[in-house]
Write a protein that holds these residues in place. Structure first.
Motif, PDB file in Angstrom:
ATOM      1  N   ALA A  26       0.756  -1.578  -0.253  1.00  0.00           N
ATOM      2  CA  ALA A  26       0.242   0.118  -0.158  1.00  0.00           C
ATOM      3  C   ALA A  26       0.913   1.546  -0.209  1.00  0.00           C
ATOM      4  O   ALA A  26       0.631   2.029  -0.445  1.00  0.00           O
ATOM      5  N   GLY A  27       1.863   1.326   0.722  1.00  0.00           N
ATOM      6  CA  GLY A  27       2.776   2.216   0.729  1.00  0.00           C
ATOM      7  C   GLY A  27       3.368   2.874  -0.354  1.00  0.00           C
ATOM      8  O   GLY A  27       3.388   4.039  -0.880  1.00  0.00           O
ATOM      9  N   LEU A  28       3.317   1.298  -0.584  1.00  0.00           N
ATOM     10  CA  LEU A  28       5.076   1.845  -2.350  1.00  0.00           C
ATOM     11  C   LEU A  28       3.694   2.391  -3.613  1.00  0.00           C
ATOM     12  O   LEU A  28       3.332   3.459  -4.257  1.00  0.00           O
ATOM     13  N   ILE A  29       2.410   2.374  -3.336  1.00  0.00           N
ATOM     14  CA  ILE A  29       1.132   2.762  -4.709  1.00  0.00           C
ATOM     15  C   ILE A  29       1.213   3.968  -4.344  1.00  0.00           C
ATOM     16  O   ILE A  29       1.314   4.702  -5.340  1.00  0.00           O
ATOM     17  N   VAL A  30       1.071   4.499  -3.116  1.00  0.00           N
ATOM     18  CA  VAL A  30       1.076   5.837  -2.854  1.00  0.00           C
ATOM     19  C   VAL A  30       1.721   6.422  -2.651  1.00  0.00           C
ATOM     20  O   VAL A  30       1.923   7.560  -3.098  1.00  0.00           O
ATOM     21  N   THR A  31       3.613   5.786  -2.664  1.00  0.00           N
ATOM     22  CA  THR A  31       4.303   6.601  -3.033  1.00  0.00           C
ATOM     23  C   THR A  31       4.508   6.759  -4.713  1.00  0.00           C
ATOM     24  O   THR A  31       4.475   8.563  -4.737  1.00  0.00           O
TER      25      THR A  31
END
Ligand code: SF4
Ligand code: SF4
Ligand code: SF4
Lengths: 390, 358
Positions: A26-31
């Motif tokens: 999820a963090g990578l997607i938002v990044t």
């Protein structure tokens, strides 16, 4: 060796790792969205609310809770509490990781993060407290890196460089305390420029002093808390020295935290009296202020005192959670909750889901890096070749 | 009668002038920056403003801003409270005021503070207060920390949050490029009611005072921006309380840099004194440890010595005892030998006297 490997493959399929994996994705997607579509695509920031939780939590709370590094190394190396020596490395490590990810998170928040060095290259904005924060954080991150390097060098087997790094300990510790004093207090001083926006119960000319003193509380409490948690999860990597020093350390730091909290509560009251805002105490914001100052400053102070008197380690450990929560609450109050209190609710800031994702992402990265390092490098135990070198 | 009254007024005027000199004298003893003497400004007289939005339109044109969501002729936007945005450096809001049947209109834009909070807060010095009064921004250095927006007490700067690569802080420029060419700011030029007056700030203050003095019933006796946050280049006049027009009256007269100068002045103190103190602490700790170590060492030595003497004594005693034992044993042996000899002699004697026995 084979036992170690087995332990590793066993830990790979835990629920913890599963959740961590989901958070990482999820963090990578938002990044990706953040850096391709801009801040507005993932944050609720607005022209009225230029700072959200990426500053309020990731920076303000992150820096405060990473204070364990300077507090512990000062206690052990400068104030002669040698008996707590084994706590220095874990504290330095969490400090280093904390600051490192503060800077990482800052890159999400800045409009043009690749210009982060600009303040020191193109325009020395020395009238800005943010300049001071930036300079001190940059320098302190270097200091923490050097303070941490002996562990990494021992792990890598560079004994000559290790010796050199060891000799710098005292200078680095003094440097670290000076820099921490400056930027911990400056984080509070950032808000001095906005008396018309921060609620008068939180706005005070003493803000820098509050931030500095409470950072000591944060540092002491975090060391106790981390010790407790690490004990649970990394027991197998700890040596006799660490385990033996753990309980006296909890007691000693608990006593120190009780004292500093008492001082903190006193100066909070002095500030309240100087501001003469007693009438505001009965407003909703006033009640919220009392929750913070009584529930998360005065009560932890009393509980620490009782815990130390009765040598009740469980109570001290519980109190450390309360004290840490109090620091988080305070930083969020100053930077988000009581900031812009004069605006109607429709113009106030509430973090977006994606902002929360990034914040949780950062915390997860810190935990994962910590785990990676302590299971490999000599953090909770001494390296057999360097037993007497500190 | 008429003459005396006129004189009376003159006296008042003279007294007033006297008072104002006193004020200036007092102010100049404090180190408060009074603005560049030639600095320019704009006076917005809300009693003249009719809310036509011509200034908004002109601002949009001269700054090449994107087309507004709703046309400038659409007066219904006035019903909502609006603020400056990346698409509008100035907005006019309408404020219903109780006693009057007409709402009052107020134009919002950067006030071009004499000592701007935004400039003081910026850590790359992207904002500058120019001698002509304009507070201008340099997008080529801005990092995008948005501390300037936190700092601005008038909530003016806006940010291009939707720009992923080169977001900028945007605000009214005082039409600096136009002023340099000798032109009026776009908004001032377009105002049909002369609600906006452009000129030297000092002259504008005089003008505003005159208006207040001429129509005391029409104006509140205060020039907004004369002292707020240390003073601003743009000034305001109103017939109703400024706070009813959404203008804060609690900002105080302290300029923004003075709010943080105390904290900044502590920095050299910390840098200078903290290391000395900490090194001292360390020195004391080391000394304490050394003394402790020395004490331990001498204690050990003492203990060793004591053990040694004890051992020596024991040894000596043991030796003595052994010797004594040896001596007695020898003596005993001697005695036994003598006795044996004696016995032998005696039995021999007895054997040689047989006659006596028979
Ligand atoms: S009004 Fe705000 S943006 Fe304009 S000069 Fe003053 S502080 Fe800066
Ligand atoms: S956002 Fe830009 S102009 Fe504003 S304070 Fe930060 S660097 Fe300076
Ligand atoms: S001075 Fe220029 S930029 Fe500022 S509001 Fe007027 S037209 Fe717009």
């Amino acid at each position: 060796m084979s036992g170690e490997q087995k332990a590793e493959s066993r830990t790979l399929l835990t629920p913890f790792n599963l959740i961590a994996g989901i958070i990482l994705i999820a963090g990578l997607i938002v990044t990706v969205i953040r850096f391709t579509k801009g801040l507005s695509s993932v944050t609720n920031l607005s022209d009225y609310n230029p700072w959200g939780i990426w500053i309020g939590f990731d920076l303000m709370v992150g820096v405060a809770l990473a204070a364990g590094g300077y507090v512990t190394s000062a206690a052990v190396y400068l104030f002669g509490m040698k008996k707590f020596h084994s706590a220095v490395r874990p504290a330095i490590l969490t400090g280093f990781l904390g600051y490192f990810f503060v800077v990482v998170a800052l890159n999400y928040d800045l409009g043009q993060p690749w210009r982060l060095p600009y303040p020191f290259i193109v325009g020395w904005g020395t009238t800005s407290l943010l300049f001071e924060v930036g300079l001190c954080v940059a320098l302190y991150l270097t200091v923490l890196f050097l303070e941490f390097s002996p562990a990494a060098l021992e792990w890598l087997g560079y004994s000559k460089t290790r010796k050199l790094a060891g000799r710098l300990t005292i200078v680095l510790t003094i440097f670290g305390v000076v820099l921490s004093t400056l930027h911990q207090s400056s984080l509070g001083a950032l808000f001095l420029i906005a008396p018309s926006k921060l609620h008068p119960l939180w706005y005070s000319p003493y803000l820098p002093v509050y931030f500095f003193v409470s950072s000591i509380v944060a540092g002491l409490s975090m060391v106790i808390l981390e010790g407790t948690l690490s004990h649970k999860f990394f027991h197998h990597s700890m040596d006799k020295t660490y385990l033996g020093e753990h309980d006296p350390l909890t007691l000693g730091f608990g006593r120190a935290a009780a004292l500093v909290l008492a001082g903190y509560f006193t100066i909070k009251m002095v500030g309240l009296a100087a501001g003469n805002h007693w009438d505001l105490l009965t407003t909703p914001y006033g009640l919220w202020y009392l929750v913070e100052v009584i529930g998360f400053v005065l009560i932890p102070c009393l509980l620490y005192t009782v815990g130390v008197r009765d040598r009740n380690l469980t109570l001290i450990r519980f109190t450390s959670v309360l004290a840490v929560a109090g620091i988080i609450l305070n930083r969020l109050n100053v930077s988000v909750i009581a900031f812009n209190w004069h605006l109607p609710f429709s113009e106030r800031y509430v973090p977006s889901f994606q902002e929360v994702v990034i914040t949780v992402f950062m915390v997860t990265l810190i935990i994962l890096s910590f785990r990676f390092i302590v299971t490999r490098m000599p953090i909770f135990h001494e390296h057999p070749d360097y037993k007497d070198s500190h | 009668m008429a003459i005396s009254r006129r004189r009376f007024l003159t006296w008042i005027g003279a007294a007033g002038a006297g008072l104002s000199t006193v004020n200036t004298a007092q102010a100049s003893t404090l180190t408060q920056f009074k603005g560049h003497p030639e600095g320019l400004g704009v006076l917005h007289d809300t009693t003249r403003c009719v809310g036509c939005r011509k200034c908004e339109e002109a601002c949009n044109t001269v700054n090449d801003l994107p087309k507004p969501d709703r046309a400038f002729q659409d007066m219904s936007v006035l019903e909502n409270k609006r603020r400056t945005t990346t698409k509008a450096f100035t907005v006019v809001n309408s404020y219903p005021v109780g006693s009057q049947d007409q709402p009052v209109f107020r134009k919002i834009q950067c006030n071009h503070c004499l000592e701007p909070a935004c400039a003081s807060a910026c850590f790359v010095r992207a904002f500058k207060k120019r001698a002509d009064g304009a507070v201008v921004y340099d997008p080529s250095v801005c990092v995008g920390c948005r501390y300037c927006m936190v700092a601005c007490p008038f909530e003016i700067p806006t940010y291009e949050y939707d720009n992923p690569l080169t977001p900028k802080v945007l605000k009214c420029t005082f039409c600096a490029p136009r002023i340099e060419k000798g032109l009026l700011p776009g908004c001032v030029e377009s105002c049909p009611k002369e609600a906006l007056t452009f000129g030297k700030r000092n002259d504008l203050i005089t003008l505003a005072r005159k208006r207040i003095a001429r129509h005391p019933d029409r104006y509140i006796d205060h020039i907004y921006g004369e002292t707020e946050m240390g003073g601003t280049s743009w000034l305001g006049l109103a017939g109703v309380a400024f706070k009813d027009l959404g203008m804060r009256e609690d900002l105080g007269t302290t300029p923004a840099p003075a709010l943080t100068s105390g904290a900044l002045s502590v920095v050299p103190m910390v840098v200078g004194l903290w290391p000395v103190f900490l090194a001292g602490m360390y020195g004391m700790t080391v000394r304490r440890e050394k003394i402790a170590a020395e004490e331990t060492r001498s204690e050990i030595a003492q203990a060793v010595k004591e053990t040694q003497t004890l051992a020596d004594e024991k040894m000596a005693k043991a030796l003595e005892k052994a010797q004594a034992e040896k001596r007695t044993a020898l003596e005993k042996a001697e005695k036994e030998k003598e006795q044996a000899l004696k016995d032998a002699m005696e039995s021999f004697k007895k054997e040689n006297e047989p006659g006596e026995e028979e």
